[in-house]
Design a protein around this motif. Structure first.
Motif, mmCIF file in Angstrom:
data_model
loop_
_atom_site.group_PDB
_atom_site.id
_atom_site.type_symbol
_atom_site.label_atom_id
_atom_site.label_comp_id
_atom_site.label_asym_id
_atom_site.label_seq_id
_atom_site.Cartn_x
_atom_site.Cartn_y
_atom_site.Cartn_z
ATOM 1 N N ARG A 1 67.402 64.082 33.910
ATOM 2 C CA ARG A 1 67.198 63.660 32.294
ATOM 3 C C ARG A 1 67.111 62.441 33.616
ATOM 4 O O ARG A 1 67.296 62.164 34.503
ATOM 5 N N GLY A 2 66.980 61.455 32.326
ATOM 6 C CA GLY A 2 66.683 60.253 32.850
ATOM 7 C C GLY A 2 65.462 59.419 31.809
ATOM 8 O O GLY A 2 65.338 59.667 30.325
ATOM 9 N N GLU A 3 65.238 58.326 32.198
ATOM 10 C CA GLU A 3 64.143 57.351 30.402
ATOM 11 C C GLU A 3 62.658 56.165 31.595
ATOM 12 O O GLU A 3 63.621 56.469 32.768
ATOM 13 N N SER B 1 67.095 43.728 28.285
ATOM 14 C CA SER B 1 68.747 43.709 29.281
ATOM 15 C C SER B 1 69.458 45.314 28.390
ATOM 16 O O SER B 1 70.125 45.401 28.563
ATOM 17 N N GLU B 2 69.189 44.554 27.282
ATOM 18 C CA GLU B 2 70.769 45.019 26.463
ATOM 19 C C GLU B 2 70.825 47.387 26.032
ATOM 20 O O GLU B 2 70.819 48.152 26.735
ATOM 21 N N HIS B 3 69.036 47.120 26.132
ATOM 22 C CA HIS B 3 69.053 48.940 26.379
ATOM 23 C C HIS B 3 68.705 49.714 27.546
ATOM 24 O O HIS B 3 69.130 50.504 27.431
ATOM 25 N N LEU B 4 68.771 48.695 28.620
ATOM 26 C CA LEU B 4 68.615 49.275 30.092
ATOM 27 C C LEU B 4 70.096 49.264 30.332
ATOM 28 O O LEU B 4 70.790 50.498 30.387
ATOM 29 N N GLN B 5 71.252 48.392 29.394
ATOM 30 C CA GLN B 5 72.604 48.740 29.556
ATOM 31 C C GLN B 5 72.937 50.105 28.465
ATOM 32 O O GLN B 5 74.075 50.280 28.735
ATOM 33 N N GLN B 6 72.282 50.463 27.573
ATOM 34 C CA GLN B 6 72.813 51.187 26.516
ATOM 35 C C GLN B 6 72.412 52.982 26.331
ATOM 36 O O GLN B 6 72.126 53.568 26.253
ATOM 37 N N MET B 7 71.449 53.034 27.587
ATOM 38 C CA MET B 7 71.349 54.809 28.185
ATOM 39 C C MET B 7 71.974 55.363 27.670
ATOM 40 O O MET B 7 73.274 55.260 27.984
#
Lengths: 202, 121
Positions: free
Chosen positions: A77-79, A148-154
């Motif tokens: 999985r991933g983004e 950065s918020e998006h990256l931290q909320q994976m």
């Protein structure tokens, strides 16, 4: 040594799988744009989470980022993040040639990103005997804090990212975009096993 | 007698994929090039009958090799094996003298069929 440390053979194998995936993604892009896409050898590197945050936050000529999650079997999985430079997103819109009110520039960028991401990942997954599903692509606003918020909320912990540097030249136009795949450790371990399995066949 | 064969690809794995698809008795007479420049040197100094050629390579790419072959007026059957599958690219390599285009990853039966089609097997 990081989790994604690859032997020379694994690196070569991964590069070839990526070249094949890239070739098909470019073919789809070419069909979509009804033009020819000039293809270069994409460079790949792995990036640690903290370094990626730093690099992305240092790119001042603010960019558009289209983010799309993917998941398959066996912990894969991933983004995927497609990172565009601001000046390029205007060119892409020109290329697409939609009537101005037919589809917004944002929608066009999401469209094109989703074509690239899903074709690339489908072909990649096929080669490692996996099959992926996708979340809806999301265009992140040009605000660093949101990125950065998006990256931290994976929905998963990712320590490493695989960065595939892609350069597309479309006839008279050229645009650069980075495809960054955020991959959790379990998926990385899985991919390495598959690479070894492929290499054993030779 | 087995023909003289050259495989040109920057990927070791891709070269092996081609090699293992070839008839067993050919394998001793196969030469390898890791990029376009190496391929052109080998083509110039040896009489190569069959070339399996990748397109996307750093430095001199597959298109550069095809142009070099035309310039040197070499009589060599070229089979392009590439990940760049755009129809325009397939037409371009054929216009530059390539016998066939095969998409990566190359399959042994497709490769052997193409050799047969051109009377090389």
């Amino acid at each position: 040594m990081n989790e994604f440390h690859l032997t020379e053979d694994q690196q070569d194998c991964l590069q070839e799988l990526i070249n094949i995936a890239m070739g098909q993604a470019s073919d789809q892009l070419a069909r979509y744009l009804d033009t020819f896409v000039y293809l270069k050898v994409p460079s790949i590197e792995s990036v640690e989470a903290k370094d990626l945050m730093k690099t992305l936050s240092q790119q001042k000529n603010t960019m558009a980022v289209v983010s799309q999650g993917f998941f398959g079997y066996e912990g894969i999985r991933g983004e995927s993040l497609l990172v565009y430079q601001e000046e390029d997103s205007g060119r892409i819109a020109d290329l697409l040639g939609y009537e101005p009110d037919e589809l917004s520039q944002d929608e066009q960028l999401i469209d094109i990103s989703s074509i690239l991401t899903t074709t690339f990942l489908n072909v990649f997954a096929q080669q490692i005997d996996n099959r992926l599903s996708y979340n809806a692509p999301k265009l992140l606003p040009n605000v660093q804090e949101i990125l950065s918020e998006h990256l931290q909320q994976m929905p998963f912990t990712w320590e490493l990212a695989l960065k595939v540097n892609i350069n597309y030249q479309v006839t008279d136009y050229s645009f650069n975009c980075n495809m960054i795949l955020l991959i959790p450790e379990t998926a990385i371990t899985n991919i390495k096993h598959v690479l070894d399995r492929i290499l054993e066949e030779y | 007698m087995s023909p003289s064969v050259l495989i040109c690809d920057d990927s070791n794995m891709a070269r092996k994929q081609v090699l293992r698809s070839l008839p067993e008795e050919w394998k001793d007479s196969v030469q390898i090039a890791c990029n376009g420049a190496e391929a052109l040197t080998i083509l110039r100094d040896n009489s190569i009958e069959i070339l399996f050629l990748d397109l996307t390579m750093p430095g001199i790419d597959g298109i550069g090799v095809l142009q070099g072959i035309q310039k040197l007026k070499l009589n060599c059957s070229v089979f392009v094996i590439s990940a760049d599958i755009q129809p325009e690219m397939q037409n371009k390599v054929k216009a530059l003298g390539a016998k066939e285009f095969m998409r990566k990853p190359v399959q042994a039966d497709a490769l052997l069929n193409n050799l047969q089609l051109h009377g090389l097997l």
